[in-house]
Enzyme design. Structure first.
Site, PDB file in Angstrom:
ATOM      1  CG  HIS A 258     -23.735 -40.195  -4.642  1.00  0.00           C
ATOM      2  ND1 HIS A 258     -23.119 -39.002  -4.909  1.00  0.00           N
ATOM      3  CD2 HIS A 258     -22.734 -41.065  -4.332  1.00  0.00           C
ATOM      4  CE1 HIS A 258     -21.801 -39.145  -4.784  1.00  0.00           C
ATOM      5  NE2 HIS A 258     -21.548 -40.383  -4.425  1.00  0.00           N
TER       6      HIS A 258
ATOM      7  CG  ASP B  59     -18.946 -39.184  -6.846  1.00  0.00           C
ATOM      8  OD1 ASP B  59     -18.902 -37.933  -6.868  1.00  0.00           O
ATOM      9  OD2 ASP B  59     -18.461 -39.871  -5.925  1.00  0.00           O
TER      10      ASP B  59
ATOM     11  CG  HIS C 277     -21.417 -43.215  -8.444  1.00  0.00           C
ATOM     12  ND1 HIS C 277     -20.083 -43.361  -8.751  1.00  0.00           N
ATOM     13  CD2 HIS C 277     -21.460 -42.982  -7.101  1.00  0.00           C
ATOM     14  CE1 HIS C 277     -19.368 -43.238  -7.638  1.00  0.00           C
ATOM     15  NE2 HIS C 277     -20.169 -43.013  -6.632  1.00  0.00           N
TER      16      HIS C 277
ATOM     17  CG  ASP D 171     -17.343 -39.347  -0.679  1.00  0.00           C
ATOM     18  OD1 ASP D 171     -18.224 -40.214  -0.731  1.00  0.00           O
ATOM     19  OD2 ASP D 171     -16.725 -38.943  -1.687  1.00  0.00           O
TER      20      ASP D 171
ATOM     21  CG  HIS E 112     -21.145 -43.441  -2.089  1.00  0.00           C
ATOM     22  ND1 HIS E 112     -20.742 -43.560  -3.397  1.00  0.00           N
ATOM     23  CD2 HIS E 112     -21.525 -44.695  -1.694  1.00  0.00           C
ATOM     24  CE1 HIS E 112     -20.872 -44.837  -3.788  1.00  0.00           C
ATOM     25  NE2 HIS E 112     -21.344 -45.531  -2.773  1.00  0.00           N
TER      26      HIS E 112
ATOM     27  CG  HIS F 150     -15.260 -36.436  -6.633  1.00  0.00           C
ATOM     28  ND1 HIS F 150     -14.777 -37.688  -6.885  1.00  0.00           N
ATOM     29  CD2 HIS F 150     -16.081 -36.576  -5.563  1.00  0.00           C
ATOM     30  CE1 HIS F 150     -15.296 -38.555  -6.031  1.00  0.00           C
ATOM     31  NE2 HIS F 150     -16.095 -37.897  -5.209  1.00  0.00           N
TER      32      HIS F 150
HETATM   33 ZN   LIG Z   1     -17.607 -39.080  -3.996  1.00  0.00          ZN
END
Ligand SMILES: [Zn+2]
EC number: 3.1.26.11
Length: 309
Positions: free
Chosen positions: A63, A216, A145, A67, A65, A274
Site C-alpha cells: 500500500h 497492514d 486497512h 513507511d 503509506h 510491523h
Molecule cells: Zn505500516
C-alpha cells in the site's frame, strides 16, 4: 529460499527496527531477490546484508503509506550505481499511484536510471493472479486497512522429481544418453533385454512452497484465503493482546488476531512483523507467548533476521 527482514517496525523507524521491507531471496530457484515494501532506509539495511541490488528484479508494494514506500527513490537511484555490473530491468507491482510516486520523485530530483522499470499497477477490480512465470505464481487480494492495501500469496510451482542416478547405475544402466531418456519419463530396454521403467527411478514431484506476505490490515477473511496451507505467513502485529479495539480503529491487527488467521488458514509457520516501537524486549516475549496460546509455531522477527523456508 529465504526471507530476510530489512525493516520490521510499524509507522516510524526506531533504533532497533526500521520501517517495512523484506527480501524474499530466490537465489537457488531463479537467481533473483524480490522485495516486499520499501520503507525509508531500506537501501541502508541492504548494505548490512549480502543482497546485491541488481539481483532485486521485482518489488511488490502492499500500500502507499509512506513507511512502506519512501525508500523507493533512494533504492532505485543507488541501484543504478553498481560499477562494473550489468544493469538489469526491474518490475514494480503495486496499487494505482505507485508509478506516479516513483516517476515524480525521480523527475523532480533529476535522477536518470540506466535501466528500465516496468510498472504493474492494480486497483480493487484488477486483483487476483498478478504474475505467472514458469516457476512461480503470485496472487494479490485486498485486505482491510485505512487505505487500499493488499496481501500477496507467492506460490512456487511443483518441483519435478529427480533422477536416482545411483539406483540406475546399480541396475546396470550405462551412464549416457539413456539417463536423459529415463529422466524424460521414457521406459528403455537395455542391450541384455532388461526393461527399465522410468517411473521406478524418478522421485515423485515435490510440492512448491507457499509464502504469504500481508500488508497492514485489520483481521479479515481475505488474509485467511491468502494464507491457506502456506509454509510461511508474514503477518503484521502492530498491537498486543487486549488492544483489539484500538487496532480496529487504526486499521491494524493484534498478535492474537494474526495467530487466529494462522490457525484458520492452517499455515505451517507464523512470523510476526510491523512491531510498534512501544514494545520493549520483555513485551516482545509476551507478544510471542500470548500468540502461541492460539498458534504454536509463531515467532516475532527482528531486523536483518533471515528465515529459511
Ligand atoms: Zn505500516
Amino acid at each position: 529460499m529465504d526471507i530476510q527482514f530489512l525493516g520490521t517496525g510499524a509507522g516510524q523507524p526506531s533504533k532497533a527496527r526500521n520501517v517495512s521491507s523484506l527480501a524474499l531471496k530466490l537465489l537457488d530457484e531463479i537467481n533473483e531477490v524480490w522485495l516486499f515494501d520499501c520503507g525509508e532506509g531500506t537501501q541502508n539495511r541492504i548494505l548490512e546484508t549480502t543482497i546485491r541490488p541488481r539481483k532485486v528484479r521485482k518489488i511488490f508494494i502492499t500500500h502507499l503509506h509512506g513507511d512502506h514506500i519512501f525508500g523507493l527513490p533512494g533504492f532505485l537511484s543507488s541501484r543504478a550505481f553498481q560499477a562494473n555490473e550489468e544493469q538489469t530491468d526491474l518490475e514494480i507491482y503495486g496499487p494505482q499511484g505507485i508509478k506516479s510516486f516513483v516517476l515524480t520523485s525521480l523527475r523532480v530530483s533529476g535522477s536518470r536510471l540506466p535501466y528500465r522499470i516496468h510498472f504493474h499497477e492494480f486497483d480493487q477490480d484488477s486483483l487476483g493472479k498478478i504474475l505467472e512465470t514458469d516457476k512461480f505464481t503470485v496472487y494479490a487480494e485486498e485486505l482491510d486497512h485505512t487505505i487500499f492495501c493488499v496481501g500477496y500469496r507467492v506460490m512456487q510451482k511443483d518441483l519435478e522429481g529427480t533422477l536416482d542416478a545411483e539406483k540406475l547405475k546399480a541396475a546396470g544402466v550405462p551412464f549416457g544418453p539413456l539417463f536423459g531418456k529415463i529422466k524424460n519419463g521414457q521406459d528403455v530396454v537395455l542391450e541384455d533385454g532388461t526393461e527399465i521403467k522410468a517411473a521406478d527411478y524418478i522421485s515423485a514431484p515435490r510440492p512448491g512452497k507457499i509464502i504469504t506476505i500481508l500488508g497492514d490490515t485489520r483481521k479479515t477473511n481475505a488474509s485467511v484465503r491468502l494464507a491457506v496451507n502456506a509454509d510461511v505467513l508474514v503477518h503484521e502485529s502492530t498491537y498486543g493482546k487486549g488492544d483489539e479495539k484500538i487496532a480496529r480503529n487504526h486499521g491494524h491487527s493484534t498478535n492474537m488476531q494474526a495467530a487466529q488467521v494462522a490457525a484458520e488458514a492452517g499455515v505451517k509457520r507464523l512470523l510476526l512483523n510491523h512491531i510498534s516501537a512501544r514494545f520493549l524486549s520483555k513485551d516482545i516475549s509476551q507478544l510471542k507467548k500470548d500468540a502461541a496460546s492460539i498458534f504454536d509455531n509463531v515467532h516475532v522477527v527482528k531486523d536483518l533476521e533471515e528465515v529459511e523456508i
